[in-house]
Design a protein around this motif. Sequence first.
Motif, PDB file in Angstrom:
ATOM      1  N   VAL A 138      -7.811   2.460 -13.226  1.00  0.00           N
ATOM      2  CA  VAL A 138      -9.125   2.961 -12.823  1.00  0.00           C
ATOM      3  C   VAL A 138      -9.158   4.450 -13.144  1.00  0.00           C
ATOM      4  N   ILE A 139     -10.165   4.874 -13.889  1.00  0.00           N
ATOM      5  CA  ILE A 139     -10.337   6.287 -14.231  1.00  0.00           C
ATOM      6  C   ILE A 139     -11.494   6.901 -13.454  1.00  0.00           C
ATOM      7  N   ASP A 140     -12.533   6.106 -13.202  1.00  0.00           N
ATOM      8  CA  ASP A 140     -13.721   6.581 -12.496  1.00  0.00           C
ATOM      9  C   ASP A 140     -13.386   6.813 -11.024  1.00  0.00           C
ATOM     10  N   VAL A 141     -13.347   8.078 -10.599  1.00  0.00           N
ATOM     11  CA  VAL A 141     -12.952   8.402  -9.226  1.00  0.00           C
ATOM     12  C   VAL A 141     -14.061   8.120  -8.218  1.00  0.00           C
ATOM     13  N   GLN A 142     -15.182   7.582  -8.680  1.00  0.00           N
ATOM     14  CA  GLN A 142     -16.262   7.195  -7.780  1.00  0.00           C
ATOM     15  C   GLN A 142     -16.389   5.670  -7.679  1.00  0.00           C
ATOM     16  N   SER A 143     -15.407   4.976  -8.224  1.00  0.00           N
ATOM     17  CA  SER A 143     -15.442   3.515  -8.248  1.00  0.00           C
ATOM     18  C   SER A 143     -14.751   2.918  -7.025  1.00  0.00           C
ATOM     19  N   THR A 144     -15.321   1.851  -6.476  1.00  0.00           N
ATOM     20  CA  THR A 144     -14.683   1.157  -5.350  1.00  0.00           C
ATOM     21  C   THR A 144     -13.386   0.472  -5.777  1.00  0.00           C
ATOM     22  N   ASP A 145     -13.187   0.288  -7.098  1.00  0.00           N
ATOM     23  CA  ASP A 145     -11.944  -0.308  -7.576  1.00  0.00           C
ATOM     24  C   ASP A 145     -10.734   0.570  -7.280  1.00  0.00           C
ATOM     25  N   ASN A 173       5.641  20.909 -12.536  1.00  0.00           N
ATOM     26  CA  ASN A 173       5.785  19.540 -12.055  1.00  0.00           C
ATOM     27  C   ASN A 173       6.014  19.514 -10.545  1.00  0.00           C
ATOM     28  N   GLY A 174       5.268  18.665  -9.878  1.00  0.00           N
ATOM     29  CA  GLY A 174       5.450  18.511  -8.437  1.00  0.00           C
ATOM     30  C   GLY A 174       4.776  19.565  -7.587  1.00  0.00           C
ATOM     31  N   LYS A 175       4.186  20.597  -8.210  1.00  0.00           N
ATOM     32  CA  LYS A 175       3.581  21.689  -7.443  1.00  0.00           C
ATOM     33  C   LYS A 175       2.059  21.549  -7.378  1.00  0.00           C
ATOM     34  N   PHE A 176       1.587  20.346  -7.187  1.00  0.00           N
ATOM     35  CA  PHE A 176       0.152  20.118  -7.054  1.00  0.00           C
ATOM     36  C   PHE A 176      -0.067  19.128  -5.910  1.00  0.00           C
ATOM     37  N   ALA A 177      -1.254  19.171  -5.347  1.00  0.00           N
ATOM     38  CA  ALA A 177      -1.550  18.326  -4.193  1.00  0.00           C
ATOM     39  C   ALA A 177      -2.057  16.960  -4.641  1.00  0.00           C
ATOM     40  N   LEU A 178      -1.513  15.922  -4.072  1.00  0.00           N
ATOM     41  CA  LEU A 178      -2.005  14.582  -4.328  1.00  0.00           C
ATOM     42  C   LEU A 178      -3.226  14.298  -3.462  1.00  0.00           C
ATOM     43  N   PRO A 179      -4.043  13.324  -3.840  1.00  0.00           N
ATOM     44  CA  PRO A 179      -5.238  13.018  -3.045  1.00  0.00           C
ATOM     45  C   PRO A 179      -4.891  12.685  -1.597  1.00  0.00           C
ATOM     46  N   GLY A 180      -5.730  13.190  -0.685  1.00  0.00           N
ATOM     47  CA  GLY A 180      -5.561  12.864   0.721  1.00  0.00           C
ATOM     48  C   GLY A 180      -4.694  13.851   1.473  1.00  0.00           C
ATOM     49  N   PRO A 181      -4.564  13.650   2.761  1.00  0.00           N
ATOM     50  CA  PRO A 181      -3.719  14.529   3.581  1.00  0.00           C
ATOM     51  C   PRO A 181      -2.248  14.321   3.273  1.00  0.00           C
ATOM     52  N   VAL A 222     -12.015  10.842  -0.378  1.00  0.00           N
ATOM     53  CA  VAL A 222     -10.910  11.710  -0.806  1.00  0.00           C
ATOM     54  C   VAL A 222     -10.863  11.843  -2.327  1.00  0.00           C
ATOM     55  N   TYR A 223     -10.995  10.723  -3.035  1.00  0.00           N
ATOM     56  CA  TYR A 223     -10.777  10.731  -4.477  1.00  0.00           C
ATOM     57  C   TYR A 223     -11.969  11.283  -5.248  1.00  0.00           C
ATOM     58  N   LYS A 224     -13.168  11.194  -4.687  1.00  0.00           N
ATOM     59  CA  LYS A 224     -14.329  11.700  -5.426  1.00  0.00           C
ATOM     60  C   LYS A 224     -14.273  13.215  -5.619  1.00  0.00           C
ATOM     61  N   LYS A 225     -13.422  13.892  -4.840  1.00  0.00           N
ATOM     62  CA  LYS A 225     -13.253  15.336  -5.005  1.00  0.00           C
ATOM     63  C   LYS A 225     -12.604  15.673  -6.348  1.00  0.00           C
ATOM     64  N   LEU A 226     -11.996  14.665  -6.987  1.00  0.00           N
ATOM     65  CA  LEU A 226     -11.340  14.882  -8.271  1.00  0.00           C
ATOM     66  C   LEU A 226     -12.299  14.710  -9.443  1.00  0.00           C
ATOM     67  N   TYR A 227     -13.565  14.399  -9.177  1.00  0.00           N
ATOM     68  CA  TYR A 227     -14.511  14.135 -10.261  1.00  0.00           C
ATOM     69  C   TYR A 227     -14.663  15.342 -11.181  1.00  0.00           C
ATOM     70  N   LYS A 228     -14.745  16.540 -10.606  1.00  0.00           N
ATOM     71  CA  LYS A 228     -14.913  17.749 -11.407  1.00  0.00           C
ATOM     72  C   LYS A 228     -13.689  18.666 -11.360  1.00  0.00           C
ATOM     73  N   SER A 274     -10.599  16.803 -15.946  1.00  0.00           N
ATOM     74  CA  SER A 274     -11.272  15.934 -14.988  1.00  0.00           C
ATOM     75  C   SER A 274     -12.072  14.895 -15.746  1.00  0.00           C
ATOM     76  N   ASN A 275     -12.436  13.822 -15.056  1.00  0.00           N
ATOM     77  CA  ASN A 275     -13.259  12.786 -15.655  1.00  0.00           C
ATOM     78  C   ASN A 275     -14.651  13.317 -15.992  1.00  0.00           C
ATOM     79  N   TYR A 276     -15.075  14.350 -15.266  1.00  0.00           N
ATOM     80  CA  TYR A 276     -16.378  14.991 -15.521  1.00  0.00           C
ATOM     81  C   TYR A 276     -16.351  15.731 -16.855  1.00  0.00           C
ATOM     82  N   GLU A 277     -15.241  16.386 -17.159  1.00  0.00           N
ATOM     83  CA  GLU A 277     -15.113  17.110 -18.428  1.00  0.00           C
ATOM     84  C   GLU A 277     -15.062  16.147 -19.614  1.00  0.00           C
TER      85      GLU A 277
END
Length: 229
Positions: A37-44, A213-221, A197-203, A160-163
């Motif tokens: 799944v690439i679309d971060v706005q998808s229910t999938d 590597n490893g120095k970035f935040a994954l989705p969610g708390p 949580v994931y829709k914040k990654l759209y842009k 991002s998927n928006y870009e």
Amino acid sequence: MALSVKSLTHVTGVGLEGKSATADALLPAELHPRMPVIDVQSTDLICRTSSMSAKVKPLVVEAGTNIGIVWDTKNTSPYTDAHPNGPCTFWLAPYASKGTGPVWSKFQEFKFEGSDDSAEWCTSKILDKGYYVLNIPAYIGKGKYYLRTEIIDITDAQKSNYEDFTAGPRFHSNCMVLEVTSNSTAPLKNPVSILDVYKKLYKTPLFPKGTPNGKFALPGPAPYSGDAE
């Protein structure tokens, strides 16, 4: 090890640690199981499944013990030219919720871990063994849950998927049903909505260019690791 012929795109079985893994507890895939799944706005994004109510046989597991999760490691499919490369996240949600709304609690994640030359992504750890040993925390209350496993392929995550609608992180999520036995009745901690949580990654790129590597935040708390109350 010829990494270019591995897939790691979907879970094929789950079982108690040291026991045989089966597909009995896995929810059926709506998409081709190797298609991300690439679309971060998808229910999938939630489970890549056609039915959250599918009849499956829950895996009975005691809180505080381990399970083994097996991923496909066969040749790549037409949808991928290499195996996913990146971190893993693990979430639980009450079965009664059907996975909808702010019900998902992240309890473990594995990014780029280790030291010096021994550091590796979660995907490398799975490839080395063919499976992942996951602890079901002792604080989890008695009941029936969805377990959401996710591999995040960061190959194109600098955009991002928006870009670029063909770019962005690729999400390989799978869900299964657990029946947890426990002396606790505590609810899950810090639940969130996967879609919110994931829709914040759209842009916003998940893995901005130049990030170590490893120095970035994954989705969610951050994963909750406290004790039962």
